[in-house]
Write an enzyme that holds these catalytic residues in place. Structure first.
Site, short mmCIF file in Angstrom:
data_model
loop_
_atom_site.label_atom_id
_atom_site.label_comp_id
_atom_site.label_asym_id
_atom_site.label_seq_id
_atom_site.Cartn_x
_atom_site.Cartn_y
_atom_site.Cartn_z
N ASP A 14 -11.12 -12.19 2.54
CA ASP A 14 -9.81 -11.74 3.07
C ASP A 14 -9.65 -11.94 4.57
O ASP A 14 -8.54 -11.78 5.09
CB ASP A 14 -9.54 -10.27 2.75
CG ASP A 14 -9.53 -9.98 1.26
OD1 ASP A 14 -9.33 -10.92 0.48
OD2 ASP A 14 -9.74 -8.80 0.88
N ASP A 63 -12.92 -1.30 -7.31
CA ASP A 63 -12.28 -1.76 -6.07
C ASP A 63 -11.99 -0.60 -5.12
O ASP A 63 -11.70 -0.82 -3.95
CB ASP A 63 -10.96 -2.47 -6.38
CG ASP A 63 -11.16 -3.74 -7.18
OD1 ASP A 63 -12.14 -4.45 -6.94
OD2 ASP A 63 -10.33 -4.01 -8.07
N ASP A 103 -10.27 -5.67 5.91
CA ASP A 103 -9.27 -5.29 4.90
C ASP A 103 -8.08 -4.54 5.47
O ASP A 103 -7.43 -3.77 4.75
CB ASP A 103 -9.94 -4.46 3.78
CG ASP A 103 -9.08 -4.39 2.52
OD1 ASP A 103 -8.33 -5.36 2.27
OD2 ASP A 103 -9.15 -3.39 1.80
#
Length: 330
Positions: free
Chosen positions: A160, A306, A122
């Site tokens: 991701d 999140d 991330d």
């Protein structure tokens, strides 16, 4: 052309010893597999996936029997199948994955698992972390695949990781990441042959289809079932279906894709981290049709934060937010 079998029966009651292999339902309503694959019966309109009794919403429901929000959260979220995410917090990955996959098999259901431990995860943002080294990751992901073994499973690989490939990594780091994803693909292909593996490919508001197809090819999607879209995000199913089919066209091969519908029932409002006003999307299910779309899956667990942002201010990633869950369900 692949062969087909009757798709009218559900998974319930199947022996855990069967070698189950999930495949997509075609437009005829039959379950489609490739030559040489084992096959299972899965009603395209049923939820044949595993609802984790130990998920964060299920745990909250059990500990709050008298809360006015409990019936809604139970019926709309905790009793519905969603993904179990595995990373450094999972401890020894072998018993963690084996236990989850075995519980699903014993229930006659298909588990949804997410491997989320790539080094440099991330780009150091809300979900920063990952394995400490490339070597550590190789050991971790190899043990992950071996722990599933012959059991049927759906796995989304490294959300991701490909979409952020050029966002925060040097050229050398990009090569290293692609090597790790290729290694992971090989581990599942060699050690978890009844797993449907989907490489995460972001969503329709990120990388152009041709570029994503190029990254998927570099990551050896040829040995995977296909790719996953909208993981933990809010894009509509329609928009991501169009994007996915454009990726399939750019790939030039008949790969399939899945879409995360955990929070996309009201689309995207421009905010990515715990936005308010979102709604639940479809329950996890196989879909019939002629496009590359194979499944709608709640990959993200609805109601989980999140990170310390939006309606989840004060929380950390993975915390269950009962009011946010209730609002989405309502």
């Amino acid at each position: 052309m692949p062969r087909s079998v009757d798709c009218s029966a559900s998974l319930i009651g199947l022996s855990a010893s069967l070698l189950l292999l999930l495949a997509a339902c075609g437009s005829s309503g039959t379950l489609v597999g490739s030559p040489g694959e084992a096959e299972i019966n899965l009603d395209a309109q049923a939820t044949g996936f595993y609802a984790d009794p130990n998920s964060t919403p299920a745990t909250w429901v059990k500990s709050h029997p008298n809360d006015s929000r409990t019936p809604t959260i139970k019926s709309k979220i905790s009793s519905q199948a969603s993904g179990r995410w595995f990373g450094g917090w999972s401890g020894d990955i072998t018993p963690a994955v084996r236990g989850f996959a075995t519980a699903a098999a014993n229930a006659g259901k298909i588990p949804i698992l997410v491997a989320y431990n790539i080094p440099g995860r991330d780009c150091g943002q809300y979900s920063a972390g990952g394995a400490a080294s490339d070597a550590a990751y190789k050991t971790w992901i190899s043990n992950f695949a071996k722990a599933i073994g012959s059991r049927a499973a759906v796995v989304v690989l490294e959300p991701d990781a490909l979409s952020q490939l050029k966002d925060c990594l040097s050229g050398t780091q990009q090569t290293a990441r692609l090597n790790l994803i290729r290694y992971a693909v090989d581990q599942f292909a060699n050690n978890a042959k009844n797993t449907k593996l989907y490489l995460d490919a972001g969503h329709n508001n990120w990388v152009a289809p041709a570029e994503m197809a190029s990254r998927l090819k570099s990551a050896n999607i040829a040995r995977a079932r296909g790719f996953a879209l909208n993981t933990s995000n809010f894009g509509t199913t329609a928009n991501n279906t169009s994007y996915g089919n454009n990726i399939v066209k750019a790939l030039g091969s008949a790969k399939r894709f899945v879409i995360d519908t955990s929070r996309n029932g009201n689309g995207w409002n421009g905010q990515w981290c715990n936005p308010g006003g979102r709604k639940l999307g479809s329950v996890s299910k196989v879909v019939a049709g002629n496009s590359g779309l194979e499944m709608l899956l709640r990959v993200k667990t609805p109601g989980e934060s999140d990170g310390n942002c939006g309606v989840g201010s004060g929380s950390k990633a993975g915390d269950f937010l009962p009011q946010a869950a209730y609002a989405m369900a309502k």
